[in-house]
Design a protein around this motif. Structure first.
Motif, PDB file in Angstrom:
ATOM      1  N   GLY A   1      38.667 -46.762 -59.990  1.00  0.00           N
ATOM      2  CA  GLY A   1      37.905 -48.004 -60.001  1.00  0.00           C
ATOM      3  C   GLY A   1      38.709 -49.185 -59.511  1.00  0.00           C
ATOM      4  O   GLY A   1      38.338 -50.333 -59.735  1.00  0.00           O
TER       5      GLY A   1
ATOM      6  N   HIS B   1      39.004 -50.411 -56.663  1.00  0.00           N
ATOM      7  CA  HIS B   1      38.345 -51.188 -55.619  1.00  0.00           C
ATOM      8  C   HIS B   1      37.382 -52.228 -56.190  1.00  0.00           C
ATOM      9  O   HIS B   1      36.864 -53.058 -55.463  1.00  0.00           O
ATOM     10  N   LYS B   2      37.166 -52.201 -57.491  1.00  0.00           N
ATOM     11  CA  LYS B   2      36.226 -53.111 -58.138  1.00  0.00           C
ATOM     12  C   LYS B   2      36.947 -54.354 -58.668  1.00  0.00           C
ATOM     13  O   LYS B   2      38.079 -54.262 -59.135  1.00  0.00           O
TER      14      LYS B   2
ATOM     15  N   ARG C   1      28.274 -47.008 -62.151  1.00  0.00           N
ATOM     16  CA  ARG C   1      28.943 -46.051 -61.271  1.00  0.00           C
ATOM     17  C   ARG C   1      28.121 -45.806 -60.010  1.00  0.00           C
ATOM     18  O   ARG C   1      26.922 -45.612 -60.068  1.00  0.00           O
TER      19      ARG C   1
ATOM     20  N   ASP D   1      34.256 -44.653 -59.825  1.00  0.00           N
ATOM     21  CA  ASP D   1      33.017 -44.147 -59.249  1.00  0.00           C
ATOM     22  C   ASP D   1      33.150 -42.666 -58.900  1.00  0.00           C
ATOM     23  O   ASP D   1      34.235 -42.094 -58.977  1.00  0.00           O
TER      24      ASP D   1
ATOM     25  N   CYS E   1      36.594 -46.945 -65.350  1.00  0.00           N
ATOM     26  CA  CYS E   1      35.562 -47.706 -64.641  1.00  0.00           C
ATOM     27  C   CYS E   1      35.417 -47.264 -63.188  1.00  0.00           C
ATOM     28  O   CYS E   1      34.977 -48.038 -62.347  1.00  0.00           O
TER      29      CYS E   1
ATOM     30  N   GLU F   1      36.255 -55.849 -61.379  1.00  0.00           N
ATOM     31  CA  GLU F   1      36.326 -55.758 -62.840  1.00  0.00           C
ATOM     32  C   GLU F   1      37.191 -54.582 -63.311  1.00  0.00           C
ATOM     33  O   GLU F   1      37.025 -54.094 -64.435  1.00  0.00           O
ATOM     34  N   PHE F   2      38.139 -54.140 -62.464  1.00  0.00           N
ATOM     35  CA  PHE F   2      39.029 -53.030 -62.833  1.00  0.00           C
ATOM     36  C   PHE F   2      39.835 -53.387 -64.080  1.00  0.00           C
ATOM     37  O   PHE F   2      40.401 -54.471 -64.186  1.00  0.00           O
TER      38      PHE F   2
END
Length: 145
Positions: free
Chosen positions: A38, A40-41, A13, A52, A50, A43-44
């Motif tokens: 999450g 924007h990641k 995070r 931030d 997941c 690995e969503f």
């Protein structure tokens, strides 16, 4: 090749700062909700928490476009018969701008335990100062129109 599934204990995070000064309240809320989830990641994973941490500064300086400031209302009910209360957003943004931003973000998160957990990672401030310098937050660089 199998699909990657993120696990809650493996998530790294980060802390992000979003400056809402002069930006539309809904656009800032949508971007914050995506970061909290999450999305924007790479690995969503939809069923995993997941996201931030998000710090929103200058919530009092966020703008509502069109006539929303005068026409949009926040409703709540006291629980008694005839106990509906309405507050216009011009008064709400003057008195409780943090609440208006938090309410907008909460409505954009899933209405389940994932959304409730994501909302705990949100910090909203009406001014441009915060007390989270120890977490070394990064400024969110994506453009919010």
């Amino acid at each position: 090749m199998s699909t990657f599934m993120a696990k809650a204990h493996e998530v790294q995070r980060k802390w992000y700062i979003i400056d809402a000064d002069g930006k539309p309240l809904g656009r800032v809320a949508a971007q914050a909700a995506a970061i909290l989830r999450g999305k924007h990641k790479p690995e969503f994973t939809p069923h995993c928490d997941c996201g931030d941490h998000v710090i929103i500064l200058n919530a009092a300086k966020a703008v509502l476009t069109g006539k929303k400031l005068l026409q949009k209302q926040y409703y709540r009910h006291t629980g008694y018969v005839g106990g509906i209360k309405a507050v216009r957003y011009d008064k709400l943004m003057q008195e409780r701008p943090e609440f208006a931003m938090t309410k907008a973000i909460k409505g954009m998160l899933p209405h389940n335990t994932l959304g409730a957990k994501a909302l705990t990672r949100l910090r909203v401030y009406a001014a441009d100062s915060h007390e989270h310098a120890a977490q070394k937050p990064e400024a969110w660089t994506a453009e919010i129109k």
